[in-house]
Design an enzyme around this catalytic site. Structure first.
Site, PDB file in Angstrom:
ATOM      1  N   SER A  10       0.809  -1.134  -0.039  1.00  0.00           N
ATOM      2  CA  SER A  10       0.056  -0.111  -0.062  1.00  0.00           C
ATOM      3  C   SER A  10       0.749   1.226  -0.176  1.00  0.00           C
ATOM      4  O   SER A  10       1.683   1.425   0.927  1.00  0.00           O
ATOM      5  CB  SER A  10      -0.813  -0.109   1.196  1.00  0.00           C
ATOM      6  OG  SER A  10      -1.513   1.689   1.277  1.00  0.00           O
ATOM      7  N   HIS A  35      -1.409  -1.430  -3.943  1.00  0.00           N
ATOM      8  CA  HIS A  35      -2.612  -0.861  -3.439  1.00  0.00           C
ATOM      9  C   HIS A  35      -2.831   0.621  -3.371  1.00  0.00           C
ATOM     10  O   HIS A  35      -1.801   1.288  -2.752  1.00  0.00           O
ATOM     11  CB  HIS A  35      -2.852  -1.643  -1.977  1.00  0.00           C
ATOM     12  CG  HIS A  35      -4.206  -1.287  -1.532  1.00  0.00           C
ATOM     13  ND1 HIS A  35      -5.322  -2.169  -1.953  1.00  0.00           N
ATOM     14  CD2 HIS A  35      -4.659  -0.381  -0.347  1.00  0.00           C
ATOM     15  CE1 HIS A  35      -6.504  -1.624  -0.972  1.00  0.00           C
ATOM     16  NE2 HIS A  35      -5.940  -0.789  -0.287  1.00  0.00           N
ATOM     17  N   ASP A  37      -4.663   3.631  -1.956  1.00  0.00           N
ATOM     18  CA  ASP A  37      -5.829   4.150  -1.279  1.00  0.00           C
ATOM     19  C   ASP A  37      -6.383   5.353  -1.430  1.00  0.00           C
ATOM     20  O   ASP A  37      -5.540   6.794  -1.225  1.00  0.00           O
ATOM     21  CB  ASP A  37      -5.376   4.254   0.447  1.00  0.00           C
ATOM     22  CG  ASP A  37      -5.414   2.914   0.818  1.00  0.00           C
ATOM     23  OD1 ASP A  37      -6.425   2.039   0.602  1.00  0.00           O
ATOM     24  OD2 ASP A  37      -4.223   2.362   1.241  1.00  0.00           O
ATOM     25  N   MET A  39      -8.839   8.450  -0.715  1.00  0.00           N
ATOM     26  CA  MET A  39      -9.649   9.144   0.268  1.00  0.00           C
ATOM     27  C   MET A  39     -10.146  10.424   0.040  1.00  0.00           C
ATOM     28  O   MET A  39      -9.371  11.344  -0.551  1.00  0.00           O
ATOM     29  CB  MET A  39      -9.090   8.964   1.709  1.00  0.00           C
ATOM     30  CG  MET A  39      -8.320   7.736   2.041  1.00  0.00           C
ATOM     31  SD  MET A  39      -8.083   7.741   3.775  1.00  0.00           S
ATOM     32  CE  MET A  39      -6.788   6.069   3.623  1.00  0.00           C
ATOM     33  N   HIS A  69      -8.517   1.414  -4.431  1.00  0.00           N
ATOM     34  CA  HIS A  69      -9.484   1.143  -3.181  1.00  0.00           C
ATOM     35  C   HIS A  69     -10.079   2.636  -2.901  1.00  0.00           C
ATOM     36  O   HIS A  69      -9.309   3.618  -2.284  1.00  0.00           O
ATOM     37  CB  HIS A  69      -8.810   0.945  -2.148  1.00  0.00           C
ATOM     38  CG  HIS A  69      -9.532   0.511  -0.735  1.00  0.00           C
ATOM     39  ND1 HIS A  69      -9.088   0.463   0.718  1.00  0.00           N
ATOM     40  CD2 HIS A  69     -10.899   0.681  -0.490  1.00  0.00           C
ATOM     41  CE1 HIS A  69     -10.014   0.480   1.338  1.00  0.00           C
ATOM     42  NE2 HIS A  69     -11.138   0.740   0.839  1.00  0.00           N
ATOM     43  N   MET A  71     -12.087   5.060  -1.328  1.00  0.00           N
ATOM     44  CA  MET A  71     -12.756   5.488  -0.100  1.00  0.00           C
ATOM     45  C   MET A  71     -13.550   6.917  -0.057  1.00  0.00           C
ATOM     46  O   MET A  71     -12.898   7.691   0.232  1.00  0.00           O
ATOM     47  CB  MET A  71     -11.955   5.455   1.257  1.00  0.00           C
ATOM     48  CG  MET A  71     -11.413   3.862   1.535  1.00  0.00           C
ATOM     49  SD  MET A  71     -10.055   3.809   2.599  1.00  0.00           S
ATOM     50  CE  MET A  71      -8.856   3.749   1.405  1.00  0.00           C
ATOM     51  N   MET A 140     -12.399  -4.940   5.575  1.00  0.00           N
ATOM     52  CA  MET A 140     -11.313  -4.066   6.078  1.00  0.00           C
ATOM     53  C   MET A 140     -11.305  -4.741   7.580  1.00  0.00           C
ATOM     54  O   MET A 140     -12.197  -5.069   8.138  1.00  0.00           O
ATOM     55  CB  MET A 140     -12.057  -2.709   6.346  1.00  0.00           C
ATOM     56  CG  MET A 140     -12.269  -1.840   5.081  1.00  0.00           C
ATOM     57  SD  MET A 140     -10.608  -1.451   4.162  1.00  0.00           S
ATOM     58  CE  MET A 140      -9.703  -0.682   5.152  1.00  0.00           C
ATOM     59  N   ASP A 178      -7.118  -5.743   4.578  1.00  0.00           N
ATOM     60  CA  ASP A 178      -6.561  -4.519   4.429  1.00  0.00           C
ATOM     61  C   ASP A 178      -6.650  -3.862   5.685  1.00  0.00           C
ATOM     62  O   ASP A 178      -7.754  -3.630   6.176  1.00  0.00           O
ATOM     63  CB  ASP A 178      -7.296  -3.758   3.522  1.00  0.00           C
ATOM     64  CG  ASP A 178      -6.689  -2.209   3.182  1.00  0.00           C
ATOM     65  OD1 ASP A 178      -5.651  -2.000   3.840  1.00  0.00           O
ATOM     66  OD2 ASP A 178      -7.060  -1.475   2.352  1.00  0.00           O
TER      67      ASP A 178
HETATM   68  C1  DX5 Z   1      -6.614   2.174   5.745  1.00  0.00           C
HETATM   69  C2  DX5 Z   1      -6.089   1.737   4.094  1.00  0.00           C
HETATM   70  C3  DX5 Z   1      -5.081   0.748   4.136  1.00  0.00           C
HETATM   71  C4  DX5 Z   1      -3.773   1.039   4.786  1.00  0.00           C
HETATM   72  C5  DX5 Z   1      -3.084  -0.362   5.600  1.00  0.00           C
HETATM   73  O1  DX5 Z   1      -7.523   3.189   5.361  1.00  0.00           O
HETATM   74  O2  DX5 Z   1      -7.115   1.392   3.444  1.00  0.00           O
HETATM   75  O3  DX5 Z   1      -4.817   0.095   2.893  1.00  0.00           O
HETATM   76  O4  DX5 Z   1      -2.672   1.488   3.878  1.00  0.00           O
HETATM   77  O5  DX5 Z   1      -2.066   0.085   6.135  1.00  0.00           O
HETATM   78  P1  DX5 Z   1      -1.507  -0.738   7.230  1.00  0.00           P
HETATM   79  O6  DX5 Z   1      -0.741  -1.889   6.461  1.00  0.00           O
HETATM   80  O7  DX5 Z   1      -0.396  -0.003   7.756  1.00  0.00           O
HETATM   81  O8  DX5 Z   1      -2.251  -1.232   8.168  1.00  0.00           O
HETATM   82 ZN    ZN Z   2      -6.913   0.190   1.330  1.00  0.00          ZN
END
Ligand code: DX5
Ligand code: ZN
Length: 219
Positions: A10, A35, A37, A39, A69, A71, A140, A178
């Site tokens: 990620s 990955h 993320d 947001m 992903h 969000m 999650m 995740d």
């Molecule tokens: C959380 C994200 C994850 C995050 C995971 O909101 O969706 O993808 O990067 O990070 P670690 O592996 O550090 O928990």
């Molecule tokens: Zn994620």
């Protein structure tokens, strides 16, 4: 087991001033997925990347499978830009109200794989009717927003439930986890049916990333 394990480092946990180098570090460690993320500061309490980040990584020569992903409160508004920017897979959350089925279909129309995501507080039954429409289900194992949070062991029964539906219905979607995943928590998820592992802090914090990738491939 249906699928062999895949790790998806990620980028959120990497140095954001050097995203291309961070992506290359994942490639060099033997990962095939990355990955991303996304947001919006509404659905999750943080701001991260946009489509231009994916496009820039592609221009920099990054060939990894982009596991995107979203969000977002309104993910359906951003499918085209992410597909055009080089996403290979787009996952959308079940929690906000929008046309989930239509958005999954649109993701596939644009040539990407599609996935559904459930937050820790969201029961698996909310996605049960859509399981035939997806390439991946993401459970999650932390509340979305930040890397480095503690793994939620209480999500293991949810993984088992979804894995059981998958086997009973002879479906082939991947089952991804995740949040707080490392070799130890990843193995617990693997035993509960997961086959796809997002690794943020455990990957970018590891001095030997290739060893972590090899260890997780053997789970
Ligand atoms: C959380 C994200 C994850 C995050 C995971 O909101 O969706 O993808 O990067 O990070 P670690 O592996 O550090 O928990
Ligand atoms: Zn994620």
């Amino acid at each position: 087991m249906l699928h062999s394990p895949i790790i998806a480092p990620s980028l959120l946990a990497s140095d954001h001033a050097n995203l291309a180098a961070s992506a290359r570090a994942a490639e060099q460690a033997g990962a095939t997925w990355l990955h991303l993320d996304i947001m919006d500061g509404h659905f999750a309490p943080n701001l991260t990347f946009g489509p231009e980040t994916l496009a820039s990584l592609r221009r920099a020569g990054v060939k990894l499978f982009f596991d995107t992903h979203l969000m977002l409160d309104e993910p359906h508004r951003y499918i085209e830009p992410f597909a055009q920017a080089g996403a290979n897979h787009i996952s959308i959350h079940i929690e906000p109200a929008y046309d989930h089925r239509g958005t999954l279909a649109r993701i596939r129309e644009l040539g990407c794989q599609c996935g559904l995501v459930v937050n820790p507080g969201t029961p698996a039954t909310t996605i049960e009717a859509l399981l035939g429409e997806v390439d991946l289900v993401l459970v999650m194992t932390v509340q979305p927003g930040f890397g480095g949070q503690a793994f939620r062991r209480d999500m293991l029964p949810k993984l088992k439930e979804i894995d059981r539906w998958r086997r009973d219905r002879r479906l082939k979607f991947r089952l991804e986890v995740d949040g707080g995943i490392d070799l130890a928590t990843g193995a617990e998820c693997r035993a509960a049916g997961a086959d796809t592992f997002v690794v943020g802090t455990s990957f970018y914090g590891a001095s030997d990333k290739a060893a972590l990738a090899v260890g997780m491939a053997k789970m």
